[in-house]
Design an enzyme around this catalytic site. Structure first.
Site, PDB file in Angstrom:
ATOM      1  N   MET A  39       0.824  -1.205   0.000  1.00  0.00           N
ATOM      2  CA  MET A  39       0.000   0.000   0.000  1.00  0.00           C
ATOM      3  C   MET A  39       0.863   1.263   0.000  1.00  0.00           C
ATOM      4  O   MET A  39       1.845   1.342   0.719  1.00  0.00           O
ATOM      5  CB  MET A  39      -0.847  -0.042   1.274  1.00  0.00           C
ATOM      6  CG  MET A  39      -1.674   1.165   1.565  1.00  0.00           C
ATOM      7  SD  MET A  39      -2.599   0.886   3.124  1.00  0.00           S
ATOM      8  CE  MET A  39      -1.668   1.888   4.248  1.00  0.00           C
ATOM      9  N   SER A 113       3.794  -6.734   1.969  1.00  0.00           N
ATOM     10  CA  SER A 113       2.656  -6.218   2.722  1.00  0.00           C
ATOM     11  C   SER A 113       1.357  -6.707   2.071  1.00  0.00           C
ATOM     12  O   SER A 113       1.248  -7.910   1.808  1.00  0.00           O
ATOM     13  CB  SER A 113       2.759  -4.689   2.798  1.00  0.00           C
ATOM     14  OG  SER A 113       1.985  -4.217   3.872  1.00  0.00           O
ATOM     15  N   GLN A 114       0.404  -5.822   1.743  1.00  0.00           N
ATOM     16  CA  GLN A 114      -0.867  -6.338   1.210  1.00  0.00           C
ATOM     17  C   GLN A 114      -0.666  -7.129  -0.086  1.00  0.00           C
ATOM     18  O   GLN A 114      -1.476  -7.999  -0.413  1.00  0.00           O
ATOM     19  CB  GLN A 114      -1.895  -5.216   1.020  1.00  0.00           C
ATOM     20  CG  GLN A 114      -1.568  -4.222  -0.073  1.00  0.00           C
ATOM     21  CD  GLN A 114      -2.574  -3.051  -0.155  1.00  0.00           C
ATOM     22  OE1 GLN A 114      -3.350  -2.814   0.767  1.00  0.00           O
ATOM     23  NE2 GLN A 114      -2.549  -2.316  -1.251  1.00  0.00           N
ATOM     24  N   ASP A 231       6.669  -4.791  14.206  1.00  0.00           N
ATOM     25  CA  ASP A 231       5.792  -4.133  13.242  1.00  0.00           C
ATOM     26  C   ASP A 231       4.765  -3.268  13.960  1.00  0.00           C
ATOM     27  O   ASP A 231       4.008  -3.756  14.783  1.00  0.00           O
ATOM     28  CB  ASP A 231       5.076  -5.205  12.405  1.00  0.00           C
ATOM     29  CG  ASP A 231       4.631  -4.673  11.068  1.00  0.00           C
ATOM     30  OD1 ASP A 231       4.118  -3.542  11.043  1.00  0.00           O
ATOM     31  OD2 ASP A 231       4.818  -5.370  10.064  1.00  0.00           O
ATOM     32  N   HIS A 287       8.001  -2.824  10.109  1.00  0.00           N
ATOM     33  CA  HIS A 287       7.366  -3.280   8.871  1.00  0.00           C
ATOM     34  C   HIS A 287       8.277  -3.132   7.645  1.00  0.00           C
ATOM     35  O   HIS A 287       8.753  -2.040   7.346  1.00  0.00           O
ATOM     36  CB  HIS A 287       6.071  -2.482   8.648  1.00  0.00           C
ATOM     37  CG  HIS A 287       5.169  -3.084   7.621  1.00  0.00           C
ATOM     38  ND1 HIS A 287       4.715  -4.377   7.688  1.00  0.00           N
ATOM     39  CD2 HIS A 287       4.620  -2.574   6.489  1.00  0.00           C
ATOM     40  CE1 HIS A 287       3.925  -4.631   6.654  1.00  0.00           C
ATOM     41  NE2 HIS A 287       3.862  -3.564   5.902  1.00  0.00           N
TER      42      HIS A 287
END
Ligand code: NAG
Ligand code: NAG
Length: 305
Positions: A39, A113-114, A231, A287
């Site tokens: 994202m 990530s996503q 994270d 993250h």
């Protein structure tokens, strides 16, 4: 003083790296890699995906790396990471991969990530061309319940943000237009999540079980999940290893092994674990924070060569 400690002369290092780069694959050419960004990022940012692509290309000579771009431009790609229905994005990616002649013998996939859960959807929904290894770096496989930077109900703003998003997240309009709502998972409203979530509840087999989702997962050689132990952007971070809050509250966690998704093996993860194909990696950082050498040693050398 002990002066006997061996150091590798730079020339040997260079030689070693060189050797790594020329070892061909069984079929003669290296297995291609497809990457999907997270994202707020895009296919081609020279400091993120562009850098990863370069790192892979420098490590494996002649490799084809496709960094996915959703839309016609980098700006569109970034915006689509927030506002486009994820099912439509997955469909576009499936078509893109099916159309790419360089991928037809199979490819490895790395999602950031996503992009991690989105590429899992690609593995489950599109069996051609075949995905060989799936690597999720900080992906949210059980979704999120919290805002970036908010950990737990630590303050009133975070608590309110959670409650507010929950009231909005499962409405039709938001579900179809806000990407993050499509993996918003409210443990206080599991029934609502299962009913209204248009993406994550489906790929996690929360409702009716799609046998091809499991069959396709089991075609993977390996499924690797990387979790970042510090994270503060993914809540709960355990989602990066498929864990999540126990239903009815937002504090205690079930690991993957404690969920029916695993014990009843809705997705083949139990079978994969029992055959040594499920890998749990962790890093003691925030993250997506990892070094080049970590990525080379733990991802490129282990799963891409
Ligand atoms: C894939 O190829 C077909 C046929 O050439 C084309 O119509 C379609 O737009 C392509 N899709 C993508 C996503 O490239
Ligand atoms: C998963 O696999 C590991 C390593 O093979 C094994 O030690 C562990 O018991 C398995 N976990 C479960 C819950 O089956």
């Amino acid at each position: 003083m002990d002066n006997t400690k061996k150091t590798i002369p730079p020339i040997a290092c260079t030689l070693f790296v060189f050797l790594l780069t020329v070892i061909p694959h069984a079929n003669g050419s290296p297995v291609p890699v497809v990457i999907w960004h997270g994202m707020g990022d895009s296919c081609c940012n020279p400091f993120s995906m562009g850098h990863i692509k370069k790192l892979i290309q420098e490590s494996i000579q002649g490799i084809y790396v496709l960094s996915l771009k959703i839309g016609n431009s980098v700006v569109e790609d970034t915006i689509n990471g927030f506002f486009m229905n994820v099912n439509d994005q997955v469909k576009i990616v499936c078509d893109t991969l099916a159309n790419d002649s360089k991928l037809q013998q199979g490819y490895n996939a790395i999602g950031f990530s996503q992009g991690g859960q989105f590429l899992r959807a690609v593995a489950q929904r599109c069996s051609k061309p075949p995905m060989l290894n799936l690597i999720s770096v900080g992906g949210q496989h059980q979704g999120v319940y919290g805002f970036p930077g908010c950990v737990g109900n630590q303050n009133i703003v975070c608590t309110l943000a959670r409650r507010m998003l929950t009231n909005l997240a499962y409405t039709g309009f938001i579900q179809n237009h806000i990407v993050q709502a499509q993996y918003w998972h409210d443990p206080l409203n599991e029934a609502e999540y299962r009913k209204a979530n248009v993406f994550l509840a489906d790929i996690n087999q929360e409702n009716e079980k799609n046998p091809s989702y499991k069959a396709n997962m089991l075609k993977l050689n390996n499924f690797v999940m990387v979790k970042f132990l510090r994270d503060s952007r993914v809540e709960p971070m355990e989602s990066e290893w498929f864990g999540f809050y126990k239903a009815g509250q937002g504090k205690d966690i079930n690991t993957l092994f404690e969920t029916p998704l695993y014990t009843e093996d809705w997705l083949g993860l139990k079978e994969m674990n029992n055959t040594g194909r499920l890998h749990f990696l962790s890093l003691d950082t925030g993250h997506l924070q990892f070094s080049e050498s970590w990525f080379i040693n733990n991802i490129i050398k282990k799963f891409l060569m």
